[in-house]
Design a protein around this motif. Structure first.
Motif, mmCIF file in Angstrom:
data_model
loop_
_atom_site.group_PDB
_atom_site.id
_atom_site.type_symbol
_atom_site.label_atom_id
_atom_site.label_comp_id
_atom_site.label_asym_id
_atom_site.label_seq_id
_atom_site.Cartn_x
_atom_site.Cartn_y
_atom_site.Cartn_z
ATOM 1 N N LYS A 21 0.778 -1.298 -0.014
ATOM 2 C CA LYS A 21 -0.118 -0.073 0.150
ATOM 3 C C LYS A 21 1.024 1.124 -0.282
ATOM 4 O O LYS A 21 0.730 2.258 -0.737
ATOM 5 C CB LYS A 21 -1.037 -0.060 1.133
ATOM 6 C CG LYS A 21 -1.999 1.329 1.255
ATOM 7 C CD LYS A 21 -2.734 0.891 2.543
ATOM 8 C CE LYS A 21 -2.096 1.045 3.838
ATOM 9 N NZ LYS A 21 -3.179 1.120 4.851
ATOM 10 N N SER A 22 1.874 1.191 0.701
ATOM 11 C CA SER A 22 2.950 2.468 1.185
ATOM 12 C C SER A 22 3.520 2.727 -0.615
ATOM 13 O O SER A 22 3.684 4.105 -0.899
ATOM 14 C CB SER A 22 3.949 2.300 1.830
ATOM 15 O OG SER A 22 4.596 1.059 1.573
ATOM 16 N N GLU A 23 3.786 1.584 -1.399
ATOM 17 C CA GLU A 23 4.580 1.956 -2.688
ATOM 18 C C GLU A 23 3.377 2.324 -3.588
ATOM 19 O O GLU A 23 3.599 3.278 -4.445
ATOM 20 C CB GLU A 23 4.947 0.511 -3.063
ATOM 21 C CG GLU A 23 5.627 0.611 -4.313
ATOM 22 C CD GLU A 23 5.958 -0.786 -5.244
ATOM 23 O OE1 GLU A 23 6.240 -0.659 -6.363
ATOM 24 O OE2 GLU A 23 6.058 -1.784 -4.223
ATOM 25 N N ALA A 24 2.118 2.026 -3.324
ATOM 26 C CA ALA A 24 1.008 2.445 -4.404
ATOM 27 C C ALA A 24 0.751 3.928 -4.144
ATOM 28 O O ALA A 24 0.747 4.673 -4.923
ATOM 29 C CB ALA A 24 -0.118 1.662 -4.156
ATOM 30 N N HIS A 25 0.635 4.257 -2.830
ATOM 31 C CA HIS A 25 0.515 5.888 -2.630
ATOM 32 C C HIS A 25 1.895 6.656 -3.048
ATOM 33 O O HIS A 25 1.655 7.911 -3.363
ATOM 34 C CB HIS A 25 0.464 5.987 -1.065
ATOM 35 C CG HIS A 25 -0.963 5.193 -0.574
ATOM 36 N ND1 HIS A 25 -1.431 4.918 0.674
ATOM 37 C CD2 HIS A 25 -2.010 5.145 -1.334
ATOM 38 C CE1 HIS A 25 -2.571 4.451 0.693
ATOM 39 N NE2 HIS A 25 -3.050 4.632 -0.422
ATOM 40 N N LYS A 52 -6.010 10.278 15.076
ATOM 41 C CA LYS A 52 -5.411 11.542 15.321
ATOM 42 C C LYS A 52 -4.063 11.377 14.480
ATOM 43 O O LYS A 52 -3.310 12.130 14.409
ATOM 44 C CB LYS A 52 -4.872 11.761 16.587
ATOM 45 C CG LYS A 52 -4.157 10.986 17.341
ATOM 46 C CD LYS A 52 -4.416 11.329 18.840
ATOM 47 C CE LYS A 52 -3.645 10.241 19.664
ATOM 48 N NZ LYS A 52 -4.049 10.088 21.187
ATOM 49 N N ASN A 53 -3.432 9.892 14.244
ATOM 50 C CA ASN A 53 -2.227 9.536 13.728
ATOM 51 C C ASN A 53 -2.378 9.319 12.081
ATOM 52 O O ASN A 53 -1.484 8.935 11.587
ATOM 53 C CB ASN A 53 -1.655 8.453 14.461
ATOM 54 C CG ASN A 53 -1.265 8.995 15.726
ATOM 55 O OD1 ASN A 53 -0.720 10.066 16.033
ATOM 56 N ND2 ASN A 53 -1.358 8.143 16.701
ATOM 57 N N LYS A 54 -3.751 9.380 11.686
ATOM 58 C CA LYS A 54 -3.781 8.928 10.177
ATOM 59 C C LYS A 54 -2.999 9.911 9.351
ATOM 60 O O LYS A 54 -2.572 11.332 9.554
ATOM 61 C CB LYS A 54 -5.313 9.321 9.865
ATOM 62 C CG LYS A 54 -6.251 8.328 10.441
ATOM 63 C CD LYS A 54 -5.747 6.775 10.115
ATOM 64 C CE LYS A 54 -6.491 6.584 8.895
ATOM 65 N NZ LYS A 54 -6.175 5.095 8.250
ATOM 66 N N SER A 55 -2.539 9.553 8.414
ATOM 67 C CA SER A 55 -1.583 10.443 7.237
ATOM 68 C C SER A 55 -2.315 11.498 6.535
ATOM 69 O O SER A 55 -1.676 12.403 6.143
ATOM 70 C CB SER A 55 -0.863 9.581 6.548
ATOM 71 O OG SER A 55 -1.638 8.734 5.712
ATOM 72 N N THR A 56 -3.632 11.268 6.497
ATOM 73 C CA THR A 56 -4.653 11.956 5.682
ATOM 74 C C THR A 56 -5.889 12.504 6.716
ATOM 75 O O THR A 56 -6.325 11.333 7.078
ATOM 76 C CB THR A 56 -4.953 11.516 4.291
ATOM 77 O OG1 THR A 56 -5.793 10.355 4.679
ATOM 78 C CG2 THR A 56 -3.845 11.411 3.303
ATOM 79 N N HIS A 108 -1.931 14.146 -2.018
ATOM 80 C CA HIS A 108 -1.891 14.738 -0.539
ATOM 81 C C HIS A 108 -0.531 15.413 -0.258
ATOM 82 O O HIS A 108 -0.306 16.358 0.601
ATOM 83 C CB HIS A 108 -1.965 13.564 0.544
ATOM 84 C CG HIS A 108 -3.395 13.169 0.387
ATOM 85 N ND1 HIS A 108 -4.608 13.375 1.011
ATOM 86 C CD2 HIS A 108 -3.934 11.946 -0.339
ATOM 87 C CE1 HIS A 108 -5.610 13.002 0.485
ATOM 88 N NE2 HIS A 108 -5.321 11.952 -0.119
ATOM 89 N N SER A 109 0.528 14.968 -0.905
ATOM 90 C CA SER A 109 1.743 15.351 -0.570
ATOM 91 C C SER A 109 2.660 14.807 -1.817
ATOM 92 O O SER A 109 2.257 13.818 -2.572
ATOM 93 C CB SER A 109 2.631 14.946 0.780
ATOM 94 O OG SER A 109 2.760 13.709 0.760
ATOM 95 N N VAL A 161 -14.302 15.483 6.087
ATOM 96 C CA VAL A 161 -13.522 15.258 5.335
ATOM 97 C C VAL A 161 -13.757 15.993 3.941
ATOM 98 O O VAL A 161 -15.063 15.549 3.406
ATOM 99 C CB VAL A 161 -13.270 13.771 4.844
ATOM 100 C CG1 VAL A 161 -12.290 13.530 3.708
ATOM 101 C CG2 VAL A 161 -12.177 13.039 6.214
ATOM 102 N N PRO A 162 -12.940 16.822 3.222
ATOM 103 C CA PRO A 162 -13.477 17.225 2.089
ATOM 104 C C PRO A 162 -13.857 16.207 0.821
ATOM 105 O O PRO A 162 -13.205 15.284 0.942
ATOM 106 C CB PRO A 162 -12.675 18.167 1.315
ATOM 107 C CG PRO A 162 -11.354 18.021 2.472
ATOM 108 C CD PRO A 162 -11.697 17.222 3.554
ATOM 109 N N ASN A 163 -14.987 16.292 0.249
ATOM 110 C CA ASN A 163 -15.330 15.234 -0.736
ATOM 111 C C ASN A 163 -15.627 16.127 -2.270
ATOM 112 O O ASN A 163 -16.139 17.065 -1.983
ATOM 113 C CB ASN A 163 -16.454 14.612 -0.267
ATOM 114 C CG ASN A 163 -16.318 13.062 -0.689
ATOM 115 O OD1 ASN A 163 -16.003 12.585 -1.809
ATOM 116 N ND2 ASN A 163 -16.493 12.175 0.308
#
Length: 179
Positions: A21-25, A52-56, A108-109, A161-163
């Protein structure tokens, strides 16, 4: 948690490749996710406050349950697994009412380019069931009336969350059509 997922092409077809998953992102590879929206027969919808620790979107309110589909896992089994993990409720595939698949692309970044096909479901739930939130993923759970949720969407509530593509309005409309 990093997990192995199937990689899709831009049309949503399997490529025969898998990646973490990290590679896909990191590389903006298309993959599958599930979104399950729980509602009650009295017109309430369950929202999840992201951990609170979610990356997005940490601590923002969002879909009842969401997650990635594992490599070679069906989207129904992925949905059932994610519901059990995130809110501690057991459901069956017969309870899942698929309302669409949505293609989303969001950078996201520099190191996080999310490109997903979201398999989206509605699921009627008895509000009396005990919900057990997954501490590492879920900060809180909240039931809102559809009218209150619709108000949040219309005012672009800062804690939501914006959608895009009027997705929230589509969800509200689909729930209302089942009441």
């Amino acid at each position: 948690m990093d997990e192995l997922i199937d990689i899709l092409n831009s049309e949503g077809n399997y490529t025969g490749q898998t990646a973490l998953k990290s590679e896909a992102h990191l590389n903006g590879l298309f993959h599958q996710t599930i979104h399950v929206w729980f509602y009650t027969e009295h017109g309430e919808v369950l929202l999840q406050q992201r951990g609170k620790n979610k990356s997005t979107y940490p601590l923002k309110w969002d879909v009842s349950v969401a997650g990635h589909i594992g490599a070679s896992e069906s989207f129904e089994l992925g949905a059932i697994r994610e519901v059990e993990e995130e809110i501690g409720v057991s459901i069956t595939s017969e309870q899942l009412d698929k309302i669409g698949v949505f293609k989303t692309e969001k950078r996201h970044s520099q190191a996080f380019f999310d490109r997903e096909f979201n398999h989206t479901f509605l699921c009627l739930l008895d509000k009396k069931l005990t919900l057990i939130k997954q501490e590492s993923e879920v900060e809180d759970l909240k039931w809102l009336s559809l009218n209150e949720f619709e108000g949040w969407v219309q005012e672009e509530h800062p804690d939501l969350v914006p959608n895009s593509e009027n997705r929230y309005q589509f969800i509200i409309s689909e729930i209302k059509s089942r009441l």
